[in-house]
Design an enzyme around this catalytic site. Structure first.
Site, PDB file in Angstrom:
ATOM      1  CG  HIS A 196      26.369  14.656  13.619  1.00 43.10           C
ATOM      2  ND1 HIS A 196      26.858  14.991  12.371  1.00 43.10           N
ATOM      3  CD2 HIS A 196      25.584  15.683  14.005  1.00 43.10           C
ATOM      4  CE1 HIS A 196      26.395  16.179  12.021  1.00 43.10           C
ATOM      5  NE2 HIS A 196      25.612  16.614  13.000  1.00 43.10           N
ATOM      6  CG  ASP A 230      28.335  12.903  10.148  1.00 48.64           C
ATOM      7  OD1 ASP A 230      27.601  12.154  10.822  1.00 48.64           O
ATOM      8  OD2 ASP A 230      28.412  14.131  10.320  1.00 48.64           O
ATOM      9  N   GLY A 289      20.787  22.239  14.248  1.00 50.12           N
ATOM     10  CA  GLY A 289      19.499  21.721  13.805  1.00 50.12           C
ATOM     11  C   GLY A 289      19.440  21.515  12.312  1.00 50.12           C
ATOM     12  CG  ASN A 290      20.240  24.348   9.165  1.00 46.92           C
ATOM     13  OD1 ASN A 290      20.287  25.350   9.864  1.00 46.92           O
ATOM     14  ND2 ASN A 290      19.406  24.223   8.141  1.00 46.92           N
ATOM     15  CB  SER A 291      23.089  18.159  11.530  1.00 46.70           C
ATOM     16  OG  SER A 291      24.394  18.578  11.765  1.00 46.70           O
ATOM     17  CB  VAL A 331      50.397   3.053   4.442  1.00 49.40           C
ATOM     18  CG1 VAL A 331      51.044   1.748   4.031  1.00 49.40           C
ATOM     19  CG2 VAL A 331      49.180   3.364   3.581  1.00 49.40           C
ATOM     20  CD  GLN A 332      50.443   7.148  10.700  1.00 46.16           C
ATOM     21  OE1 GLN A 332      51.042   8.221  10.718  1.00 46.16           O
ATOM     22  NE2 GLN A 332      50.182   6.454  11.797  1.00 46.16           N
TER      23      GLN A 332
END
Length: 337
Positions: free
Chosen positions: A141, A171, A243-245, A302-303
């Site tokens: 992101h 991510d 900002g730490n991402s 499948v769920q």
């Protein structure tokens, strides 16, 4: 009320400095195209824990901080059409994420738009170097939607970066820069050995003020934020902010045991509840991304749901455990099987 229920009722924010993405549950992010790059071995030797007589973290920081970078994602600025009530004023590319995940529920959020310069907007995140040849790891992101990417090294050197590969479900993203000398690196650690109470350090560039180190402990393991199918976050109390991402979470030996990704935030800032992707999960994904491109996932159709004590009792199990197939999608491989 269970911890997961509490999290679902509050806001969890991705830590991208200029684009705060918040939802009543958790967000997931779109993907970009990816390029190719070569793989380089990590060369950094970890330090031997805290050696200073007063228990200082300085020896750890001296080794790890030079390998932490600031990532600037440059996007085409959208024409400003006025304040429509969007947390970002309705004039940046990330506004679509608010509409998809935030909707019109009216939750108050701080306005932290990317810094606009003429026809472009810039958003900040963090990352860390894992290869002396310039291979960098960050969150997906952080670079999602960027038309170009710039990396600022710890010594202030700015270099253009190429997107090598990315994976929205985990991510994670891998970048590559070209430098005229071998770069400082950090090594992956073993997150499976982390225990609640272990000391950790979070390194990144909150709010764009410069590389910052905060200390804390592992507050919990295995947190599911409902942001994707691979949620297994490390919860920490080391302060991390927008900002730490993408910045590293390191242990007292200077090894990366997590990637700082999100915070629980009722007010838009750090309240001591942060989340990091475990290194054991991230390292495997990064190794594949370093070979270039996206990661393909299998599809069963499948769920499933966890077997709670109530479910176990209803279906006659002696104790809760495993998973329950709650639904099979028509026409899927599972249905055909």
């Amino acid at each position: 009320m269970s911890p997961s229920s509490i999290l679902r009722r509050h806001r969890v924010a991705a830590l991208l400095g200029a684009a705060l993405i918040i939802s009543p549950v958790v967000v997931s992010f779109a993907q970009n195209n990816a390029g190719l790059s070569t793989v380089a071995a990590t060369t950094q030797t970890p330090v031997a824990g805290i050696t200073a007589p007063n228990g200082s973290f300085a020896p750890v920081i001296a080794v790890t901080k030079p390998a932490v970078v600031t990532i600037t994602s440059i996007m085409k600025a959208q024409p400003q059409v006025g304040d429509d009530g969007s947390p970002l004023g309705g004039n940046v590319p990330f506004d679509q994420f608010f509409q998809q995940f935030f909707g019109d529920q009216g939750m108050p959020m701080p306005r932290t738009p990317p810094q606009q310069q003429g026809q472009r907007a810039e958003a900040l995140g963090s990352g860390f170097i894992v290869g002396a040849d310039g291979t960098i790891v960050t969150n997906n992101h952080v670079i999602d939607g960027a038309s170009s990417i710039k990396v600022t090294l710890d010594d202030g050197t700015e270099l253009p970066a190429k997107l090598v590969g990315h994976d929205a479900k985990n991510d994670l993203a891998v970048l590559k820069i070209k430098a005229d000398k071998p770069l400082p690196t950090v090594k992956w650690g073993d997150s499976s050995k982390l225990m609640t109470g272990d000391q950790v350090l979070a390194i990144g560039n909150p709010f764009g003020i410069g590389t910052t180190v905060t200390a804390g402990i592992v507050s919990a393991r295995g947190r599911d934020l409902h942001s994707g199918p691979f949620d297994d976050f490390i919860q920490i109390d080391a302060p991390i902010n927008h900002g730490n991402s993408g910045g590293p979470l390191v242990d007292v030996n200077g090894n990366v045991i997590g990637i700082n990704t999100a915070i629980y935030s009722p007010n838009g800032g750090s309240v001591g509840v942060g989340f990091a992707i475990p290194s054991d999960q991230a390292e495997k994904v990064v190794a594949k991304l370093m070979k270039g491109g996206d990661i393909e996932y299998g599809y069963l159709g499948v769920q499933i749901q966890p077997v709670t004590p109530d479910v176990a009792s209803a279906i006659g199990l002696d104790h809760p455990g495993g998973a329950l197939v709650s639904q099979v999608t028509d026409g899927s491989p599972a249905a055909k099987a």
